[in-house]
Design an enzyme around this catalytic site. Structure first.
Site, mmCIF file in Angstrom:
data_model
loop_
_atom_site.group_PDB
_atom_site.id
_atom_site.type_symbol
_atom_site.label_atom_id
_atom_site.label_comp_id
_atom_site.label_asym_id
_atom_site.label_seq_id
_atom_site.Cartn_x
_atom_site.Cartn_y
_atom_site.Cartn_z
ATOM 1 N N ASP A 151 4.766 -19.219 16.115
ATOM 2 C CA ASP A 151 6.183 -19.149 16.429
ATOM 3 C C ASP A 151 6.369 -19.978 17.709
ATOM 4 O O ASP A 151 5.457 -20.078 18.528
ATOM 5 C CB ASP A 151 6.520 -17.680 16.667
ATOM 6 C CG ASP A 151 8.015 -17.434 16.689
ATOM 7 O OD1 ASP A 151 8.774 -18.413 16.604
ATOM 8 O OD2 ASP A 151 8.404 -16.266 16.788
ATOM 9 N N ASP A 179 7.203 -13.042 8.081
ATOM 10 C CA ASP A 179 6.380 -12.410 9.108
ATOM 11 C C ASP A 179 7.193 -11.254 9.649
ATOM 12 O O ASP A 179 8.429 -11.319 9.665
ATOM 13 C CB ASP A 179 6.077 -13.366 10.268
ATOM 14 C CG ASP A 179 7.245 -13.463 11.234
ATOM 15 O OD1 ASP A 179 8.212 -14.165 10.906
ATOM 16 O OD2 ASP A 179 7.217 -12.803 12.288
ATOM 17 N N CYS A 225 -3.290 2.633 -3.715
ATOM 18 C CA CYS A 225 -3.783 1.608 -2.798
ATOM 19 C C CYS A 225 -5.302 1.495 -2.840
ATOM 20 O O CYS A 225 -6.009 2.497 -2.969
ATOM 21 C CB CYS A 225 -3.315 1.934 -1.375
ATOM 22 S SG CYS A 225 -3.802 0.681 -0.187
ATOM 23 N N CYS A 279 -7.042 -0.008 -0.295
ATOM 24 C CA CYS A 279 -7.508 -0.406 1.043
ATOM 25 C C CYS A 279 -8.647 0.488 1.530
ATOM 26 O O CYS A 279 -8.909 1.560 0.986
ATOM 27 C CB CYS A 279 -6.361 -0.398 2.057
ATOM 28 S SG CYS A 279 -5.961 1.229 2.729
ATOM 29 N N CYS A 308 -7.465 4.079 2.333
ATOM 30 C CA CYS A 308 -7.184 4.937 1.181
ATOM 31 C C CYS A 308 -8.442 5.253 0.378
ATOM 32 O O CYS A 308 -8.523 6.297 -0.255
ATOM 33 C CB CYS A 308 -6.108 4.302 0.300
ATOM 34 S SG CYS A 308 -4.483 4.344 1.112
ATOM 35 N N HIS A 352 -4.026 0.075 6.311
ATOM 36 C CA HIS A 352 -3.285 0.418 5.095
ATOM 37 C C HIS A 352 -1.962 -0.331 5.004
ATOM 38 O O HIS A 352 -1.634 -0.904 3.953
ATOM 39 C CB HIS A 352 -3.008 1.916 4.985
ATOM 40 C CG HIS A 352 -2.007 2.179 3.899
ATOM 41 N ND1 HIS A 352 -2.350 2.145 2.567
ATOM 42 C CD2 HIS A 352 -0.660 2.361 3.938
ATOM 43 C CE1 HIS A 352 -1.259 2.313 1.837
ATOM 44 N NE2 HIS A 352 -0.216 2.446 2.645
#
Lengths: 377, 377
Positions: free
Chosen positions: A92, A271, A309, A311, A314, A340
């Site tokens: 940015d 973003d 999920c 991840c 999880c 997560h």
């Protein structure tokens, strides 16, 4: 290695898939960029990011310029090596931060003067210096210094911001053009369309900037307090003004539902600090809506945060354990929650890419809301 | 699966290697146990712990009893499942914490009454209840409730603590004996030798406790403010009083040099918050001594923290980046520093096990100090 963007699919409603090619790897779009403001996505290691499916991250020029400074990052061999993230990085420009964080900001047509929020030192940024800083940082995609007007603002203020943003965009191309090769990597500059909620100003901004032929375009000045109707409306209106063969990046957006709606309107890149910031505070996004981890309903819930999920969090931890970590103020809590939430956002983008390719986006969107609507937050 | 300890080597000076067998895996000794007070080693995931070479961790009965409570951990299927660490776990009894953290502590021969430092609630722990709590938590090695006298203290105070510790040790065996099988795993109770710096009291404590035939013995009441001479002297003196075929655990110790000196004196197990706590504050241990990450000498040092280290942090990051993370207050800083310090401690133990087996310990010890002495801390 040069920069490129290739559209790979367009769904009848306008949602699109593509591949962004950078010197540090490809990015399938629509893509979400986790935010690593200070050259670190808060609490996560690059290994965690990769495991969550991260393709590209965002870092912030304003913050890195102030600390540790672009000279140090350059000396370290660039930001990829400095932070040990070998994949694509977008920076940015710092325009937004100067307008929201810095003290004693003074804006002129030359640039912006302000005091560092860290040590009070006087600083001056110009459209040209912001590109030089980003070249030193070494990001793959650089953003122009823009003037993001506050919301709400008058037509005059918005018009002035548009004029300044165009002038600055032109100046940011003057030293090197929109594509700069350094260390064998081509880095590119994206422009930022401003204009607040005024359609004619958005149109003017888009027309002026697209005439400069940037490799990509962002839509700025949204997610600053306007209504969802305005957010979606201006994003849709502006997206249509942008060249079809260039990536479209909606800055600072947003909630999961905002990503879905913006993808539906032809946006390719996003973003937002939302998933990481909220997770650190114990609020996570799941396929069933938002979950506040400290809620007593999680006290003896030995199931995973999100049954859909895949991840690390999880797969290995219960809601009861995550709640315990937050109640006990343990650092692992924010980290596991962040893992997560980032995975949830990235998985959402993966799903959207898939259903766009299969032309099933509108049906999927309905199913998403059927599940996600059931929030226990 | 039952508990066992087998000596595998003894170096001529007294240093020893062994294998501790638990229901959740083997532990090569001498071993260091990272401290996971609240069922998490601060900032690290179980994957991080494994990658650093962790064999066994310590959790704290006092803290877990107060939050989230042993009933919840039992309901979660025990601490291993709760925190997703499948390896061996030792739980401290909480005696030390009651004496150092709790308010309004009242000690009697029955047990200790105190107010929780979290919510002020009244609590009462007895030697028997502490074992029941640890059985609910589900640790592999449980510690007796002991009376750790403050330092310095009078002979009388130390003698009273020894007498109470023996009485309590006896009572902790009454309900189930020293070995308790639950869910197919044998859990064992270790006793804790007290006696402050008084050799005759240490002797009495060791004699009384060893007559009760515990599966392992700890040396408590050290690392509480005494001199290094006393620490090493009492550890050596007490170690000799303990059965050769049982593991010897020196509680709460210590600095890297303390581990080396205590191993030289026949100690097998250690725990200490030092590497994790110091790392979170930006001070790490390396093969060249202590390093304070925020020191300006690290500002543009693009080399690793420790050139001899194989940890994730040293393989991927420079001192300059670590300093940046600490200066910017980023959570990844404490985490990466902790990864390194834990790996440094565990690697130190690995090295010692190796040189003891090869009967090269005393030579190695000299070389260790030659390198480690050069501290830039």
């Amino acid at each position: 290695m040069s920069f490129g963007f290739k559209l790979t699919g367009t769904e009848r409603g306008g949602a699109r898939t593509g591949i962004l090619t950078t010197g540090h790897g490809d990015v399938e779009t629509p893509a979400f960029m986790p935010v690593g403001t200070q050259a670190t996505v808060k609490s996560l290691s690059p290994d965690d990011l990769r495991a969550a499916g991260t393709q590209i991250i965002l870092a912030n020029t304003y913050h890195l310029h102030l600390r540790p400074g672009e000279a140090l990052i350059k000396e370290a061999g660039g930001i990829h090596r400095f932070m040990s993230w070998p994949g694509p990085i977008l920076t940015d420009s710092g325009g937004y931060q100067v307008f929201s964080l810095a003290d004693l900001r003074k804006i002129s047509f030359d640039g912006v003067s302000f005091r560092s929020h860290i040590d009070g030192s006087s600083r001056h940024l110009t459209p040209e210096s912001v590109i030089d800083i980003q070249l030193d940082i070494g990001s793959d995609i650089m953003m122009v210094l823009d003037h993001c007007a506050e919301y709400p603002c008058s037509r005059e203020t918005a018009a002035e911001a548009v004029a300044r943003t165009t002038q600055w965009a032109e100046r940011s191309l003057a030293p090197y053009g929109p594509r700069v090769t350094r260390d064998g990597y081509e880095r590119v500059i994206f422009a930022i369309v401003q204009g607040s909620v005024f359609e004619d100003l958005r149109e003017r901004s888009a027309r002026e900037l697209t005439s400069l032929d940037f490799p990509g375009y962002a839509i700025g000045g949204l997610s600053v307090g306007e209504s969802k109707k305005d957010l979606y409306g201006v994003a849709a209106f502006t997206a249509k003004l942008l060249p079809e063969d260039k990536p479209r990046y909606l800055m600072g957006v947003g909630f999961p539902e905002d990503l879905v709606e913006a993808v539906a309107r032809g946006i390719d890149m996003f973003d937002c600090v939302m998933p990481t910031r909220n997770a650190r505070n114990g609020t996570v996004f799941t396929s069933r809506g938002r979950v506040i981890l400290k809620n007593s309903s999680n006290r003896d819930d030995f199931g995973p945060l999100d049954p859909d999920c895949d991840c690390y969090t999880c797969r290995n931890y219960s809601r009861a354990y995550l709640r315990h970590l937050f109640m006990a103020g343990e650092m692992l809590g924010p980290r596991l929650a962040t893992v997560h939430s980032i995975r949830f956002y990235l998985h959402l983008m993966e799903e959207m890419r898939q259903v766009i390719k299969e032309d099933l986006f509108s049906q999927w969107r309905k199913e998403f809301y059927e599940k996600y609507g059931k929030s226990d937050g």
